[in-house]
Design an enzyme around this catalytic site. Structure first.
Site, mmCIF file in Angstrom:
data_model
loop_
_atom_site.group_PDB
_atom_site.id
_atom_site.type_symbol
_atom_site.label_atom_id
_atom_site.label_comp_id
_atom_site.label_asym_id
_atom_site.label_seq_id
_atom_site.Cartn_x
_atom_site.Cartn_y
_atom_site.Cartn_z
ATOM 1 N N ASN A 1 27.641 -2.931 33.964
ATOM 2 C CA ASN A 1 27.263 -4.337 34.085
ATOM 3 C C ASN A 1 26.449 -4.592 35.363
ATOM 4 O O ASN A 1 25.509 -5.385 35.358
ATOM 5 C CB ASN A 1 28.500 -5.238 34.060
ATOM 6 C CG ASN A 1 29.160 -5.247 32.681
ATOM 7 O OD1 ASN A 1 28.491 -5.051 31.671
ATOM 8 N ND2 ASN A 1 30.459 -5.450 32.643
ATOM 9 N N TYR B 1 29.917 1.733 27.089
ATOM 10 C CA TYR B 1 29.412 1.379 28.413
ATOM 11 C C TYR B 1 28.722 2.562 29.101
ATOM 12 O O TYR B 1 27.777 2.374 29.878
ATOM 13 C CB TYR B 1 30.541 0.804 29.279
ATOM 14 C CG TYR B 1 31.000 -0.516 28.732
ATOM 15 C CD1 TYR B 1 30.378 -1.692 29.133
ATOM 16 C CD2 TYR B 1 31.998 -0.590 27.757
ATOM 17 C CE1 TYR B 1 30.756 -2.909 28.596
ATOM 18 C CE2 TYR B 1 32.376 -1.799 27.206
ATOM 19 C CZ TYR B 1 31.757 -2.958 27.623
ATOM 20 O OH TYR B 1 32.123 -4.151 27.083
ATOM 21 N N ARG C 1 35.643 0.146 21.720
ATOM 22 C CA ARG C 1 35.849 -0.747 20.581
ATOM 23 C C ARG C 1 34.669 -0.680 19.615
ATOM 24 O O ARG C 1 34.756 -1.129 18.476
ATOM 25 C CB ARG C 1 36.101 -2.182 21.049
ATOM 26 C CG ARG C 1 34.904 -2.870 21.674
ATOM 27 C CD ARG C 1 35.244 -4.281 22.131
ATOM 28 N NE ARG C 1 34.046 -5.047 22.420
ATOM 29 C CZ ARG C 1 33.384 -5.031 23.594
ATOM 30 N NH1 ARG C 1 33.815 -4.269 24.581
ATOM 31 N NH2 ARG C 1 32.306 -5.762 23.764
ATOM 32 N N GLU D 1 40.477 -0.492 23.626
ATOM 33 C CA GLU D 1 40.606 -1.944 23.599
ATOM 34 C C GLU D 1 40.240 -2.540 22.236
ATOM 35 O O GLU D 1 39.494 -1.956 21.458
ATOM 36 C CB GLU D 1 39.668 -2.567 24.639
ATOM 37 C CG GLU D 1 38.193 -2.373 24.300
ATOM 38 C CD GLU D 1 37.264 -2.769 25.449
ATOM 39 O OE1 GLU D 1 37.749 -3.137 26.525
ATOM 40 O OE2 GLU D 1 36.049 -2.685 25.248
ATOM 41 N N TYR E 1 53.021 2.947 8.161
ATOM 42 C CA TYR E 1 53.231 1.582 7.656
ATOM 43 C C TYR E 1 52.558 1.409 6.288
ATOM 44 O O TYR E 1 51.645 2.151 5.931
ATOM 45 C CB TYR E 1 52.609 0.570 8.610
ATOM 46 C CG TYR E 1 53.266 0.484 9.964
ATOM 47 C CD1 TYR E 1 54.308 -0.414 10.207
ATOM 48 C CD2 TYR E 1 52.829 1.289 11.010
ATOM 49 C CE1 TYR E 1 54.892 -0.507 11.466
ATOM 50 C CE2 TYR E 1 53.417 1.203 12.269
ATOM 51 C CZ TYR E 1 54.445 0.303 12.491
ATOM 52 O OH TYR E 1 55.030 0.208 13.727
HETATM 53 CA CA CA Z 1 50.109 3.911 6.438
#
Ligand code: CA
Length: 668
Positions: A145, A203, A257, A340, A386
């Site tokens: 930056n 970045y 990200r 992030e 999950y």
């Molecule tokens: Ca799964």
């Protein structure tokens, strides 16, 4: 300023330029605006109003170019109207980056291009726009930056012929080419931004693009980049960034990200940046040219590639580059941050840093797979399975939990280890890197939650058939295999060195980009995916796994492996692997321990990671690292079982900015 224009000018064929300018003039309103741009939009990621300045830049390039629009007064009037409209409206984004970096940089480039023309825009308009560029405080910014803000300071200094401003801005623009423990370039040559978070591309890409761009503007002037700073910049590009690409595609671990953005792994156009680097640092021309040929696909991914192994002890990341493949690991410790989410991006990348293994041979194994990924089966990770993808709950990077995360390296081979304790799952995960294979061990896997716990060997695009123990897999579906020994897909072998319940899914998966990144499309994407995992069941207690990834598997591989690779110990306190062919023994000691290597009994009084080379020779090379980065001294005792001779050696671990780095001890 002519070097700035040269740098901005794109190689657009004149007929294309002509068409685009004709269209822009036809659609521009009398007040200088365009009706398809909503100037009040404040979006944080894709900010539409900036396209107004992009259009004006293209018009200014045509006005000062070689084609028929050169010195055309209608075009100059249109540009002037456009600039007046921008000044009056002063569009703002909710994201500071657009206001303090994006817009002032565009304005600066635009005004510099217009300075090259015969007829100028009105002087008061230019003055007020230069005034408008005074946004962003370069002294408050760090890393990429800081570089970005300093770049428009340099534009402003050039436009106002302000030598004092130029001196201080050049000093600021090249300031990020120095090592720091804050945001920016780290002492291990990784790049971090948004706290201590791995950002080698993202970045780090802004860093190299910006520095080489500005350096190309300033070459052959008294401000030219040279000496130690040029060496550091090119070393980062060559040995960190480019090593994290395979062919024209990046390791999914290095994008931050940005992993959730369309086409982010595509580096087949890397030649733009490489040509800038060649202009600034021609001493490395052979390497820049080889990288151009590898990334644009004209040569194989192995073309002039130097094999290497690097553990980035500041960033908790390991790069293992071989001529035939890459196998890189992303980890996180109590010293660093998890990947992030933020600005609506990377919404379900919750498990990305838990020992994710990027396995690339051709390069495009994961290219744009992200919308169809099952995000609790990131390659290499051990997680609760999950029914649905889990949202990342902490924005802008959650700090990791455990200190014992690190690796040892002799710059050819190495070992990395990740002591995991996250989301109710504990595991001691380690990777032993050799030339033809990488051994992956897990032990101490515990979880008290309701979900099954799984370790994912890979989840990549399905290419061709999958074989299990030499037989074609059971069709396109999900199938379980009790204690198989050998799975091969797309030339990559997965050898199960410990008994396991293995599950193979080779079928179509679907999903849109939107559910991982709210700035993207809701259009459903689909594709066939190879997904292979070990099922540890529910409530595992001290579960463990051992598998070997062989990126170029042949029909002899299984026999070769049995002769070469010895998994000596795999417990939650010690993991030891020996490669007979290379004569290397590698070990992870989560606690002080004693291990036996051939005739020698080795006792170390500190937790550590070590690699012993030339164990059969009189002088052994012992590489050792302290992953906790807390120790200063230790001892290693080597006792020979036959001769009964023993010797105690002192270890002085690297400290300060080198804490966690590898130390070489030569031992008789
Ligand atoms: Ca799964």
């Amino acid at each position: 300023m002519s070097q700035v224009c040269e740098g901005i000018r794109k190689d657009i064929p004149l007929d294309k330029e002509d068409q685009s300018i004709t269209k822009l003039l036809a659609t521009q309103q009398p007040d200088g605006s365009w009706t398809d741009i909503v100037y009040t939009k404040t979006d944080i990621t894709v900010w539409q109003p900036i396209s107004h300045l992009e259009r004006l830049i293209n018009m200014a390039l045509a006005y000062t170019g070689r084609g028929k629009w050169r010195d055309d007064m209608t075009l100059l009037t249109a540009i002037t109207n456009g600039l007046q409209y921008w000044y009056a409206q002063d569009p703002h984004s909710k994201n500071w980056w657009h206001n303090e970096i994006d817009a002032p940089q565009h304005l600066g480039e635009l005004l510099i291009i217009l300075r090259q023309s015969k007829n100028k825009i009105p002087a008061p308009l230019e003055e007020s726009l230069i005034e408008r560029m005074k946004r962003g405080d370069v002294y408050k910014q760090t890393g990429a930056n800081k570089l970005d803000v300093a770049t428009h300071y340099i534009y402003r200094a050039a436009l106002t012929a302000n030598a004092g401003l130029m001196d201080s801005s050049v000093e600021q623009v090249f300031q990020p080419i120095s090592f720091t423990t804050q945001e920016g370039l780290q002492y291990d040559y990784s790049f971090m931004q948004h706290g201590r978070q791995l950002q080698i591309s993202s970045y780090g890409a802004v860093f190299i693009t910006g520095e080489y761009k500005v350096a190309s503007f300033l070459r052959n002037t008294r401000y030219a980049l040279g000496g130690e700073k040029l060496k550091i910049l090119s070393n980062y590009y060559l040995n960190t960034f480019l090593k994290a690409l395979r062919g024209g595609y990046s390791d999914f671990n290095i994008e931050g990200r940005g992993i959730s953005r369309v086409d982010m792994l595509n580096k087949t156009h890397e030649q733009g940046r490489l040509k800038l680097a060649a202009m600034v640092d021609p001493a490395h021309n052979n390497e820049w040219n080889a990288a151009i040929e590898r990334t644009n696909g004209k040569q194989a991914p192995s073309y002039k590639l130097q094999p290497s192994h690097t553990h980035f002890y500041c960033a908790d990341y390991t790069l293992h580059t071989q001529a035939d493949y890459s196998f890189n690991v992303r980890m996180v410790s109590s010293r660093t941050k998890r990947t992030e989410n933020g600005n609506g991006e990377n919404l379900i990348g919750k498990f990305l840093p838990d020992g994710a293994t990027d396995i690339q041979v051709k390069g495009n194994e994961y290219y744009n797979i992200m919308p169809v990924w099952e995000w609790d089966k990131i390659p290499g990770t051990t997680e609760r399975d999950y029914a649905d993808d889990q949202p990342t709950t902490v924005q802008w990077g959650e700090v990791g939990t455990m200190p014992f995360v690190g690796g040892v390296s002799d710059s050819s081979y190495g070992v990395s280890a990740y002591d995991m304790n996250y989301n109710g799952v504990t595991a001691k995960k380690s990777w032993f890197f050799f030339d033809k294979e990488v051994v992956c061990l897990g032990a101490g896997i515990n979880c008290k939650e309701v979900e099954n716990v799984t370790t994912t060997l890979n989840q990549c695009w399905l290419k061709g058939e999958v074989t299990v123990d030499g037989n074609k897999a059971k069709g396109k579906d999900v199938a379980s295999y009790e204690n198989p020994s050998w799975v091969v897909h797309d030339g990559v072998g997965y050898y199960l060195a410990e008994q396991a319940k293995l599950v193979l899914s080779n079928k179509e998966q679907k999903g849109d980009w939107y559910h991982i990144n709210h700035s993207t499309s809701k259009k459903i994407q689909s594709g066939e995916v190879f997904k292979l995992w070990i099922d540890h069941g529910t409530n595992p207690v001290n579960a463990h796994y051992a598998y070997v990834v062989v990126p170029n598997a042949t029909k002899n591989t299984l026999d070769d492996l049995k002769a070469t690779i010895k998994i000596i110990t795999n417990t939650e306190s010690v993991q030891v692997v020996r490669n007979e062919a290379l004569d290397i023994t590698e070990a992870v000691l989560y606690k002080p321990a004693t291990i036996t290597v051939g005739e020698e009994v080795i006792t170390i009084d500190k937790p550590c990671i070590l690699m012993i080379r030339d164990t059969q020779k009189a002088i052994k090379k012992l590489y050792i690292a302290d992953p906790t980065q807390l120790e200063t001294d230790g001892t290693i005792n080597i006792a020979n079982q036959k001769t009964k001779a023993s010797k105690l050696h002192a270890i002085h671990f690297p400290t300060g900015n080198k804490a966690g780095a590898s130390l070489l001890l030569e031992i008789e």
